[in-house]
Every structure is written in C-alpha cells, then in structure tokens.
Design a protein around this motif. Sequence first.
Motif, PDB file in Angstrom:
ATOM      1  N   TYR A 116       4.975  14.714 102.491  1.00 39.51           N
ATOM      2  CA  TYR A 116       6.101  13.783 102.566  1.00 39.51           C
ATOM      3  C   TYR A 116       6.988  13.894 101.325  1.00 39.51           C
ATOM      4  O   TYR A 116       8.210  13.698 101.397  1.00 39.51           O
ATOM      5  N   VAL A 117       6.386  14.220 100.176  1.00 39.59           N
ATOM      6  CA  VAL A 117       7.174  14.439  98.961  1.00 39.59           C
ATOM      7  C   VAL A 117       7.932  15.765  99.070  1.00 39.59           C
ATOM      8  O   VAL A 117       9.107  15.855  98.678  1.00 39.59           O
ATOM      9  N   THR A 118       7.288  16.781  99.615  1.00 37.39           N
ATOM     10  CA  THR A 118       7.934  18.081  99.811  1.00 37.39           C
ATOM     11  C   THR A 118       9.180  17.945 100.668  1.00 37.39           C
ATOM     12  O   THR A 118      10.249  18.466 100.335  1.00 37.39           O
ATOM     13  N   VAL A 119       9.042  17.234 101.778  1.00 39.40           N
ATOM     14  CA  VAL A 119      10.162  17.036 102.693  1.00 39.40           C
ATOM     15  C   VAL A 119      11.280  16.232 102.019  1.00 39.40           C
ATOM     16  O   VAL A 119      12.463  16.572 102.132  1.00 39.40           O
ATOM     17  N   GLY A 120      10.905  15.181 101.312  1.00 37.92           N
ATOM     18  CA  GLY A 120      11.901  14.373 100.619  1.00 37.92           C
ATOM     19  C   GLY A 120      12.638  15.165  99.558  1.00 37.92           C
ATOM     20  O   GLY A 120      13.863  15.057  99.417  1.00 37.92           O
ATOM     21  N   MET A 121      11.904  16.003  98.811  1.00 38.87           N
ATOM     22  CA  MET A 121      12.535  16.804  97.774  1.00 38.87           C
ATOM     23  C   MET A 121      13.469  17.850  98.373  1.00 38.87           C
ATOM     24  O   MET A 121      14.553  18.120  97.830  1.00 38.87           O
ATOM     25  N   LEU A 122      13.068  18.429  99.493  1.00 35.76           N
ATOM     26  CA  LEU A 122      13.925  19.403 100.167  1.00 35.76           C
ATOM     27  C   LEU A 122      15.234  18.753 100.589  1.00 35.76           C
ATOM     28  O   LEU A 122      16.320  19.324 100.408  1.00 35.76           O
ATOM     29  N   SER A 123      15.139  17.551 101.140  1.00 38.34           N
ATOM     30  CA  SER A 123      16.335  16.820 101.539  1.00 38.34           C
ATOM     31  C   SER A 123      17.222  16.535 100.327  1.00 38.34           C
ATOM     32  O   SER A 123      18.451  16.696 100.391  1.00 38.34           O
ATOM     33  N   PHE A 124      16.612  16.143  99.230  1.00 43.32           N
ATOM     34  CA  PHE A 124      17.351  15.837  98.001  1.00 43.32           C
ATOM     35  C   PHE A 124      18.071  17.075  97.460  1.00 43.32           C
ATOM     36  O   PHE A 124      19.260  17.025  97.116  1.00 43.32           O
ATOM     37  N   VAL A 125      17.354  18.193  97.398  1.00 46.15           N
ATOM     38  CA  VAL A 125      17.945  19.431  96.880  1.00 46.15           C
ATOM     39  C   VAL A 125      19.122  19.881  97.746  1.00 46.15           C
ATOM     40  O   VAL A 125      20.146  20.353  97.233  1.00 46.15           O
TER      41      VAL A 125
END
Length: 200
Positions: A116-125
């Motif tokens: 869930y952190v990976t997905v959130g970070m991808l969205s942020f980037v």
Amino acid sequence: MIDTLNTTLRRIPAWTIYIVGAAWAAWLFYLGLTGGLGPEPINALEREYGEVGLKLLIAGLAVTPLRKFAGLNLLKFRRALGVTTFFYIVAHFSVWAFLDVQSFARVWEEIVKRPYVTVGMLSFVMMIPLAVTSNNMSLRKMGGAAWRKLHKLTYPIAVLGAVHYLWLVKGFQIEPIIYLMVILGLLATRIQWAKRTVPA
C-alpha cells in the motif's frame, strides 16, 4: 439555474482555492498540535491530509463531466484544484516520513516492503511532473497536445491513490470503497464521451 451558477462562479477568482486550501491545512495542523485530532495526532493528521488530497483529486476529475453532462463550468478552477491536491499529498507524505517514520532508511524500507505504501508512493511520484508543468510557460513550451497527454497521468494517479487508501485502512470500511467507485465512475464517463465523439 446553471447559467446563474456559472455567472456567480466566474466572479470567484481561482486563487481562492489556494487560500482556502492553505488555511484548512494550517487549521488541521493546529488541531494536531493542540489535541483536537484525538490521542494519535500524527496518524490522524497524516490521514486527514491524505483524504483531503484524494477529495480534491476527485473534484478535479469531476470538472470535465460536470461541464459536459450538466453544463456547470468549473474549468477555471481545475489548475488550482490540481496544485492544491499536490500540496496536500506532499503534506500527507511529509507527516508520514518526518513525523511518523522519522528515518530515511525506514521510509525506503516501508516503500519496498508494504504494497500500500508502494502504490501510494508511485501515485505521488507520478504527480510531480504534473505539478511542475501546471503553469502557462510549460504549456507553451510543451505544446497543447503533449501537455494534455502528460496530464492524463491524473487518471492512473487517482486510481492508485484510491487503492492506496483502500489497502491502508484496517478492516472493512465503506469510505475508501466509495472513493474508488466514484473515481472509476468519473473515468468511465470519459470513455463513454470518447466513444460518442468518434466519427462513424
């Protein structure tokens, strides 16, 4: 009714969104400092910023469907909504990284370890190039077609943001599901509109 509302909206400057957005972020931070967000203020502030960011992202996605299907013209506010969305997501990330995790090594570990952190970070980037190019100079340099193509990243960003929220919450909660359904519904309207505008 719609004409009257559009006339009223034309009188409201787009920068109002920046002022209201910054004021609300400051108010939430103040609540966190003074105990107004409950016994776990850091987690609460992190979640509040993330939720506001997701709501603003949905508002930005709704601008085109509202204009096409309801005649409500909010186009002048779309850039301000996008920039304010990015501001809240940066705040969300900052609270998580600097106040919650408090370690660069652990931040990276969490990104790699937790989906869930990976997905959130991808969205942020993916939001970063959109924020950087949300100005008239970038639009002129890139050209309208390339600029619009780049800003279609908003669609996967919104889906990934909703999935991040859905995975983040513990147990079954209806709110993140509603956000995801609304986002998918707004994206579906674009598909339907594209089909209608394709010449036979």
